[in-house]
Every structure is written in structure tokens, then in C-alpha cells.
Design an enzyme around this catalytic site. Structure first.
Site, PDB file in Angstrom:
ATOM      1  N   TYR A 181      -9.357  -1.120   7.595  1.00  0.00           N
ATOM      2  CA  TYR A 181      -7.975  -0.632   7.573  1.00  0.00           C
ATOM      3  C   TYR A 181      -6.798  -1.856   7.607  1.00  0.00           C
ATOM      4  O   TYR A 181      -5.927  -1.900   8.360  1.00  0.00           O
ATOM      5  CB  TYR A 181      -7.813   0.145   9.095  1.00  0.00           C
ATOM      6  CG  TYR A 181      -6.463   1.110   9.174  1.00  0.00           C
ATOM      7  CD1 TYR A 181      -6.523   1.941   8.007  1.00  0.00           C
ATOM      8  CD2 TYR A 181      -5.364   0.823   9.744  1.00  0.00           C
ATOM      9  CE1 TYR A 181      -5.846   3.076   8.121  1.00  0.00           C
ATOM     10  CE2 TYR A 181      -4.421   1.873   9.730  1.00  0.00           C
ATOM     11  CZ  TYR A 181      -4.179   2.905   9.030  1.00  0.00           C
ATOM     12  OH  TYR A 181      -3.317   3.627   9.058  1.00  0.00           O
ATOM     13  N   GLN A 206     -18.227  -8.122   3.038  1.00  0.00           N
ATOM     14  CA  GLN A 206     -18.708  -6.873   2.592  1.00  0.00           C
ATOM     15  C   GLN A 206     -20.109  -6.660   2.731  1.00  0.00           C
ATOM     16  O   GLN A 206     -20.661  -5.628   2.708  1.00  0.00           O
ATOM     17  CB  GLN A 206     -17.971  -6.633   1.121  1.00  0.00           C
ATOM     18  CG  GLN A 206     -16.686  -6.183   1.024  1.00  0.00           C
ATOM     19  CD  GLN A 206     -16.172  -5.783  -0.688  1.00  0.00           C
ATOM     20  OE1 GLN A 206     -17.204  -5.844  -1.470  1.00  0.00           O
ATOM     21  NE2 GLN A 206     -14.938  -5.737  -0.668  1.00  0.00           N
ATOM     22  N   GLU A 227      14.880 -26.349  -5.535  1.00  0.00           N
ATOM     23  CA  GLU A 227      14.701 -26.336  -7.045  1.00  0.00           C
ATOM     24  C   GLU A 227      13.345 -25.953  -7.561  1.00  0.00           C
ATOM     25  O   GLU A 227      13.132 -25.672  -8.590  1.00  0.00           O
ATOM     26  CB  GLU A 227      15.093 -27.957  -7.317  1.00  0.00           C
ATOM     27  CG  GLU A 227      16.928 -28.039  -7.634  1.00  0.00           C
ATOM     28  CD  GLU A 227      17.377 -27.155  -8.110  1.00  0.00           C
ATOM     29  OE1 GLU A 227      17.244 -26.451  -8.781  1.00  0.00           O
ATOM     30  OE2 GLU A 227      18.697 -26.834  -7.301  1.00  0.00           O
ATOM     31  N   GLU A 278      13.481 -21.220  -5.781  1.00  0.00           N
ATOM     32  CA  GLU A 278      13.795 -20.525  -7.029  1.00  0.00           C
ATOM     33  C   GLU A 278      12.660 -19.828  -7.955  1.00  0.00           C
ATOM     34  O   GLU A 278      12.971 -19.133  -8.681  1.00  0.00           O
ATOM     35  CB  GLU A 278      14.870 -21.360  -7.844  1.00  0.00           C
ATOM     36  CG  GLU A 278      16.150 -21.690  -7.111  1.00  0.00           C
ATOM     37  CD  GLU A 278      17.124 -22.461  -8.267  1.00  0.00           C
ATOM     38  OE1 GLU A 278      17.058 -22.446  -9.190  1.00  0.00           O
ATOM     39  OE2 GLU A 278      18.092 -23.247  -7.616  1.00  0.00           O
ATOM     40  N   HIS A 280     -12.310  -4.328  -5.949  1.00  0.00           N
ATOM     41  CA  HIS A 280     -12.448  -5.864  -6.609  1.00  0.00           C
ATOM     42  C   HIS A 280     -13.979  -5.608  -6.795  1.00  0.00           C
ATOM     43  O   HIS A 280     -14.896  -5.394  -6.084  1.00  0.00           O
ATOM     44  CB  HIS A 280     -12.095  -6.889  -5.549  1.00  0.00           C
ATOM     45  CG  HIS A 280     -12.297  -8.322  -6.271  1.00  0.00           C
ATOM     46  ND1 HIS A 280     -12.184  -8.487  -7.658  1.00  0.00           N
ATOM     47  CD2 HIS A 280     -12.646  -9.353  -5.712  1.00  0.00           C
ATOM     48  CE1 HIS A 280     -12.426  -9.744  -7.907  1.00  0.00           C
ATOM     49  NE2 HIS A 280     -12.480 -10.347  -6.940  1.00  0.00           N
ATOM     50  N   GLU A 308      -6.180 -16.034 -10.595  1.00  0.00           N
ATOM     51  CA  GLU A 308      -5.814 -16.539  -9.064  1.00  0.00           C
ATOM     52  C   GLU A 308      -5.866 -18.108  -8.988  1.00  0.00           C
ATOM     53  O   GLU A 308      -5.120 -18.826  -8.501  1.00  0.00           O
ATOM     54  CB  GLU A 308      -6.676 -15.924  -8.025  1.00  0.00           C
ATOM     55  CG  GLU A 308      -6.382 -14.504  -7.544  1.00  0.00           C
ATOM     56  CD  GLU A 308      -7.567 -13.796  -6.914  1.00  0.00           C
ATOM     57  OE1 GLU A 308      -7.564 -12.818  -6.406  1.00  0.00           O
ATOM     58  OE2 GLU A 308      -8.772 -14.613  -6.587  1.00  0.00           O
ATOM     59  N   SER A 330     -12.234  -2.485  17.260  1.00  0.00           N
ATOM     60  CA  SER A 330     -11.354  -2.875  16.329  1.00  0.00           C
ATOM     61  C   SER A 330      -9.884  -2.588  16.755  1.00  0.00           C
ATOM     62  O   SER A 330      -9.517  -1.596  17.401  1.00  0.00           O
ATOM     63  CB  SER A 330     -11.550  -2.057  14.843  1.00  0.00           C
ATOM     64  OG  SER A 330     -10.436  -2.453  13.739  1.00  0.00           O
ATOM     65  N   SER A 361      -4.790  -4.468   4.722  1.00  0.00           N
ATOM     66  CA  SER A 361      -3.643  -4.143   3.732  1.00  0.00           C
ATOM     67  C   SER A 361      -3.857  -2.944   2.933  1.00  0.00           C
ATOM     68  O   SER A 361      -3.178  -1.908   2.755  1.00  0.00           O
ATOM     69  CB  SER A 361      -3.113  -5.482   2.922  1.00  0.00           C
ATOM     70  OG  SER A 361      -2.243  -5.171   1.937  1.00  0.00           O
TER      71      SER A 361
END
Length: 333
Positions: free
Chosen positions: A25, A86, A227, A231, A108, A195, A51, A27
Site C-alpha cells: 500500500y 518482491q 540556472e 529551471e 514492472h 532511469e 504495517s 505509492s
């Protein structure tokens, strides 16, 4: 040309009568569970005992159970814990309850592609990968929009796994924006390469080195930060909105001329050669092996590098500037 699916191509009714277990649980788990629930899907969230997310999920109207119990009662088991966690969660809580004909979903492809998780051949395996963070998946859904998704079927034991995958994508709002058909191999390798070489590794080093060059030349760190770091978002927003052409049309002619005349001096042919090496290390499993071993060793190099990067001057200056900005203070409230 890759195939794209939209809401008209997806039948959410395929999930009706099926229970979906969202394991994790964080994101993505938070967004998937709530979006599916709002789409009328029967959802249970699977967590470990104690949890911190347990009370939160219940407060948001979701049924919560221990991960193994959630997997046992579900028809579709969705594993949304971090890649490195996992395998243990799968072996301990999911695999013993993954009977023939059930569906196992990933967001993924890392652990399937690199052989860390090997489901039985009588289990359906698919992927729905939103191309955005969980909070965006949730907010876009709430606004009647959606985040584009990638979809792939790895094992189709029952013959209808793509239908279930597309229904799932529709349930979280992805089909509103478009669902792109891919493979576990393509998603994993392009995601990791992007990535490492561009989005995270490439961009962070570019910003950091640009900052260092200006500071070492005697310019104020605050000016260098604005800079070379601050930006960046303004430029990327224009690219996301309408491509590189839109960005170049929006900036000054001086900036555009500098883009054309200097860009190739920074990203050289040697840079491209190195990027190809990075891709090869993703393709042949070198990166995956290194990351798996790093985790098994309790992440000594990773933790040391994280600590070192957090103490870099660009981070110190950036925090000071953000603390001074009214918009930044407002966003933290």
C-alpha cells in the site's frame, strides 16, 4: 507500430465477480486499490502484520488482510511492493496460495524478466505499468482522466489474460489515456536504461556537474542552482506538453541557438557509446546481478553513495533556496 488500447477496447465487467488483492500500500498500491474500488471492483489490500499502512487503508474504506490471506482469497494477485522485496513476499505469502488459473500481476517486469520469480505454468502472469507515480495515477483518475499504461501478458494459462489485463488497466484509469502493448523484456530493459542513462543518472549528473562548473568558476551557488537545477522543470514541462519543438519555440532565440551549437559538445559520440554499454549491461543482466547482490549484502555501497550524494553542495543550496520560496512552503502544508 505498437498497439494502443482505449476504454472502448476494455471490458471492466471481466473483473466483476473476481476479487483483486493488492499486495502493498505504497505509492502505486494506494492508487491502484482506491481506483479499482471506485471502479466497482472487489478489492482487498494485503499487508504484513503491524504495517503502518493498515489503519490508513482501512480508513480509506478498503478491506485489509495479511498478505497470505489476501492472496488466498483473491482471483487476481497484484504485487506492488518494491522490486527488491518482491521475491520474499512472493515465496512466503503469494506462491503457496497461487493455485491454477489465478492471475499474478506486476507493475514492472524486473523479477520476471531476470528470473527471480518463476510462477507455475498454470498461473496467468501479466503486467500493467502506469507511466507515472502513484499520486498522479490517483489524482488523474479523480479528475476523470488517466495515466498511460503499458500492458503485457507473460503467461496465458486460461486464454483470457489480456482481457483481464485490459480490464485492470481500465479500472485504474489507464485506458482513458491509452494502454500500450509491450513485453516484459521491453518494459524492463527500456525502463532501466531510461532511469540510468537519462531520467535519473544522466539528468542528475548533468545538473550537478553544471552546478559545480559555475561554482568553481566563482559564481554564486544560488545562481548556479537556479540556472542548472531549478529551471530544469520549466524546460521539461514544455517538452512534455508539446515535444522538443514546443520547448524550442517557447525559449528565446539565444537559448535555441545555444541548444543547437553546444548540445552535441556536451552529449558527444563518446557519451552515446557509453550509453550503449549501459544498455548492454541491462540486456545481459549485469546491472540486475549487481543490484541483487547489493541487496543481499544489505546495500553497503548503495547506502554510502546515498549518504554522499545527500551531502553534496547542490543539495544544501537547494534546500536553503526552497525554504525561502513561498510556493515551496505552500506545497509542504
Amino acid at each position: 507500430m505498437a498497439k494502443l488500447y482505449y476504454e472502448k477496447d476494455c471490458n471492466l465487467e471481466v473483473l466483476k465477480g473476481k476479487k483483486v488483492a493488492i499486495i502493498g500500500y505504497g505509492s502505486q498500491g494506494h492508487a491502484h486499490a482506491l481506483n479499482l474500488k471506485n471502479s466497482g471492483v472487489d478489492v482487498v489490500v494485503g499487508l504484513y502484520e503491524g504495517s503502518k499502512s493498515w489503519e490508513r487503508a482501512e480508513a480509506e474504506g478498503l478491506k485489509v488482510a495479511v498478505a497470505s490471506d489476501a492472496a488466498a482469497e483473491a482471483d487476481v494477485v497484484v504485487i506492488l511492493v518494491n522490486d527488491e522485496k518482491q521475491v520474499q513476499v512472493y515465496e512466503e505469502s503469494i506462491k503457496p496460495n497461487l493455485t491454477a488459473g489465478k492471475y499474478l500481476m506486476f507493475a514492472h517486469g524486473f523479477n520476471i524478466h531476470y528470473g527471480q520469480i518463476v510462477p507455475s505454468e498454470d498461473v496467468n502472469v501479466f503486467m500493467v505499468a502506469p507511466k507515472g507515480p502513484g499520486h498522479t495515477v490517483r489524482s488523474q483518475y479523480q479528475e476523470g482522466k488517466g495515466v498511460p499504461c503499458l500492458v503485457s501478458v507473460y503467461q496465458d494459462a486460461t486464454g483470457n489474460t489480456m482481457d483481464v489485463a485490459l480490464a485492470y488497466a481500465a479500472g485504474i484509469g489507464g485506458a482513458r489515456a491509452g494502454v500500450l502493448k509491450t513485453t516484459f523484456k521491453e518494459e524492463t530493459e527500456t525502463d532501466l536504461f531510461g532511469e540510468q542513462a537519462v531520467l535519473c543518472g544522466g539528468v542528475t549528473e548533468l545538473m550537478k556537474v553544471g552546478f559545480e562548473v559555475l561554482v568553481e568558476a566563482g559564481y554564486e551557488p544560488e545562481s548556479a542552482y537556479f540556472e542548472c537545477v531549478h529551471e530544469m522543470k520549466l524546460i521539461i514541462d514544455m517538452v512534455v506538453e508539446g515535444g522538443l519543438g514546443n520547448m524550442r519555440q517557447s525559449i528565446s532565440d539565444t537559448a535555441e541557438y545555444g541548444d543547437y551549437s553546444v548540445g552535441k559538445r556536451i552529449i558527444t559520440d563518446e557519451t552515446k557509446k557509453e550509453m550503449k554499454k549501459v544498455l548492454h549491461e541491462v540486456q545481459d543482466g549485469t546491472f540486475a546481478r549487481n543490484w541483487i547482490l547489493e541487496n543481499k549484502a544489505n546495500r553497503p555501497a548503495f547506502t554510502a553513495r546515498r549518504r554522499m550524494e545527500q551531502s553534496h553542495q547542490v543539495e544544501v543550496v537547494g534546500k536553503e533556496l526552497r525554504d525561502m520560496m513561498s510556493w515551496s512552503k505552500q506545497s509542504k502544508k
